[in-house]
Design an enzyme around this catalytic site. Sequence first.
Site, mmCIF file in Angstrom:
data_model
loop_
_atom_site.group_PDB
_atom_site.id
_atom_site.type_symbol
_atom_site.label_atom_id
_atom_site.label_comp_id
_atom_site.label_asym_id
_atom_site.label_seq_id
_atom_site.Cartn_x
_atom_site.Cartn_y
_atom_site.Cartn_z
ATOM 1 N N GLY A 11 0.843 -1.146 0.066
ATOM 2 C CA GLY A 11 0.086 -0.025 -0.003
ATOM 3 C C GLY A 11 0.725 1.241 0.096
ATOM 4 O O GLY A 11 0.304 2.296 0.470
ATOM 5 N N TYR A 154 -13.528 -4.440 10.316
ATOM 6 C CA TYR A 154 -12.167 -3.662 10.393
ATOM 7 C C TYR A 154 -11.569 -3.765 11.788
ATOM 8 O O TYR A 154 -10.447 -4.085 11.946
ATOM 9 C CB TYR A 154 -12.615 -2.120 9.966
ATOM 10 C CG TYR A 154 -11.259 -1.478 10.041
ATOM 11 C CD1 TYR A 154 -10.516 -1.425 9.047
ATOM 12 C CD2 TYR A 154 -10.947 -0.428 11.101
ATOM 13 C CE1 TYR A 154 -9.212 -0.480 8.960
ATOM 14 C CE2 TYR A 154 -9.798 0.523 11.269
ATOM 15 C CZ TYR A 154 -8.795 0.218 10.227
ATOM 16 O OH TYR A 154 -7.746 1.105 10.067
ATOM 17 N N LYS A 158 -7.812 -5.199 12.883
ATOM 18 C CA LYS A 158 -6.556 -4.665 13.338
ATOM 19 C C LYS A 158 -6.411 -5.352 14.918
ATOM 20 O O LYS A 158 -5.446 -5.595 15.125
ATOM 21 C CB LYS A 158 -7.151 -3.153 13.784
ATOM 22 C CG LYS A 158 -7.291 -2.412 12.197
ATOM 23 C CD LYS A 158 -6.224 -2.760 11.398
ATOM 24 C CE LYS A 158 -6.219 -1.923 10.071
ATOM 25 N NZ LYS A 158 -5.111 -1.979 9.092
HETATM 26 N N1 LIG Z 1 -5.856 6.848 7.993
HETATM 27 C C1 LIG Z 1 -6.042 6.510 9.043
HETATM 28 O O1 LIG Z 1 -6.833 7.473 9.703
HETATM 29 C C2 LIG Z 1 -5.872 5.211 9.496
HETATM 30 C C3 LIG Z 1 -5.977 5.357 11.243
HETATM 31 C C4 LIG Z 1 -5.617 3.993 11.510
HETATM 32 C C5 LIG Z 1 -4.973 3.039 10.872
HETATM 33 N N2 LIG Z 1 -4.926 3.098 9.577
HETATM 34 C C6 LIG Z 1 -4.234 2.329 8.493
HETATM 35 O O2 LIG Z 1 -3.317 2.500 7.876
HETATM 36 C C7 LIG Z 1 -3.072 1.823 6.870
HETATM 37 C C8 LIG Z 1 -2.802 2.718 5.459
HETATM 38 O O3 LIG Z 1 -3.945 3.765 5.551
HETATM 39 P P1 LIG Z 1 -4.190 4.947 4.504
HETATM 40 O O4 LIG Z 1 -5.264 5.718 5.314
HETATM 41 O O5 LIG Z 1 -3.108 5.360 4.151
HETATM 42 O O6 LIG Z 1 -5.144 4.227 3.447
HETATM 43 P P2 LIG Z 1 -5.196 4.459 1.936
HETATM 44 O O7 LIG Z 1 -6.582 4.093 1.669
HETATM 45 O O8 LIG Z 1 -4.960 6.186 1.571
HETATM 46 O O9 LIG Z 1 -4.044 3.553 1.365
HETATM 47 C C9 LIG Z 1 -4.247 2.287 1.171
HETATM 48 C C10 LIG Z 1 -3.305 1.594 0.104
HETATM 49 O O10 LIG Z 1 -3.437 0.233 0.092
HETATM 50 C C11 LIG Z 1 -3.567 -0.083 -1.235
HETATM 51 N N3 LIG Z 1 -4.362 -1.451 -1.299
HETATM 52 C C12 LIG Z 1 -5.764 -1.331 -1.021
HETATM 53 N N4 LIG Z 1 -6.209 -2.690 -1.153
HETATM 54 C C13 LIG Z 1 -5.123 -3.340 -1.596
HETATM 55 C C14 LIG Z 1 -4.720 -4.824 -1.923
HETATM 56 N N5 LIG Z 1 -5.875 -5.817 -2.131
HETATM 57 N N6 LIG Z 1 -3.479 -5.084 -2.498
HETATM 58 C C15 LIG Z 1 -2.624 -4.223 -2.418
HETATM 59 N N7 LIG Z 1 -2.638 -2.689 -1.917
HETATM 60 C C16 LIG Z 1 -4.102 -2.463 -1.453
HETATM 61 C C17 LIG Z 1 -4.448 0.967 -1.850
HETATM 62 O O11 LIG Z 1 -4.177 0.868 -3.266
HETATM 63 C C18 LIG Z 1 -3.747 2.249 -1.118
HETATM 64 O O12 LIG Z 1 -2.672 2.589 -1.962
HETATM 65 C C19 LIG Z 1 -4.316 0.797 6.597
HETATM 66 O O13 LIG Z 1 -3.886 -0.592 7.053
HETATM 67 C C20 LIG Z 1 -5.241 1.356 7.515
HETATM 68 O O14 LIG Z 1 -6.220 0.565 8.195
HETATM 69 C C21 LIG Z 1 -5.261 4.202 8.832
#
Ligand SMILES: NC(=O)c1ccc[n+]([C@@H]2O[C@H](COP(=O)([O-])OP(=O)(O)OC[C@H]3O[C@@H](n4cnc5c(N)ncnc54)[C@H](O)[C@@H]3O)[C@@H](O)[C@H]2O)c1
Length: 258
Positions: A11, A154, A158
């Site tokens: 990702g 979700y 986690k």
């Molecule tokens: N943004 C937040 O507030 C937040 C808070 C807590 C945890 N997180 C966690 O942090 C991580 C990143 O979050 P983010 O906000 O940057 O998300 P985002 O949606 O901006 O980016 C996620 C990335 O993962 C890729 N992806 C999705 N499905 C995929 C698959 N099947 N195979 C390969 N790649 C795939 C997408 O193309 C994207 O580039 C995630 O695990 C999310 O659960 C985010």
Amino acid sequence: MRSNRTAVVTGGGRGIGQAIAVELARHGLDIVIADLDEEGMEETRSLVEAEEQRALGLHTDLKHPESVQSTIETALAEFETIDALVNNAGIAGPTSPCEEISATDWDETIDVNLRGPFLACKEAIPAMKSQGYGRIVNVASVTGKRPLEHRTPYAATKMGLIGFTRTLAAEVGEHDINVNAICPGSVDGPRIKRVFEKKAESTGQTFEDVRQAAESESARGELVEREDIAKVAAFLCSSDADRITGQDLNVSAGKVMY
Ligand SMILES: NC(=O)c1ccc[n+]([C@@H]2O[C@H](COP(=O)([O-])OP(=O)(O)OC[C@H]3O[C@@H](n4cnc5c(N)ncnc54)[C@H](O)[C@@H]3O)[C@@H](O)[C@H]2O)c1
């Protein structure tokens, strides 16, 4: 510490994963970006190269074991070692009461957020064992620890990732492989903006009210930045964290303290 180190960041094409890729490049690692998003990977590739590190984008769908296997094989063929694996990719999954969630949506959330990191570890660990070194960082969430209504799949993934982190850390520690999780709080950016907009729409509040309520949930009264997560990921992959394994580290401005 070995020179010419390589990290695989799932990702890594946008959001937190992109920030992690760039921060690891600043720490001298070459980067393999494993994502579905070709354009995003291209953008990250230029950002990593601007830090004078090598970068390779590999189209990867974490839902498919053969895709993950091929990514790890290609990463090893191109860069020889995988010193760090950051399991960052994740999806939000459905936002609905538990009884309204379809088994298909449940499975998809598990497949990307929990089975995906398992598959990547399964493929990368043999190489890490033969190198006698590895750093694995799993991006979980504070939602693994505190409830977030209408997001049961979700939350389950986690919390599952935290359990996976602890047991895997115990299994591979003797090979100098550390496994840790980071639990971000709400990260400022387009994704959280969409969540706030949806909530404002469904509750009749203003966007600003929703945002302020979210900020006030943390001790510091603020959201976190994606760079905050990236810096902690780079720390966990550095020699400064050699004796840290099996931990789940909150980066939440004090929203969660356990
Ligand atoms: N943004 C937040 O507030 C937040 C808070 C807590 C945890 N997180 C966690 O942090 C991580 C990143 O979050 P983010 O906000 O940057 O998300 P985002 O949606 O901006 O980016 C996620 C990335 O993962 C890729 N992806 C999705 N499905 C995929 C698959 N099947 N195979 C390969 N790649 C795939 C997408 O193309 C994207 O580039 C995630 O695990 C999310 O659960 C985010």
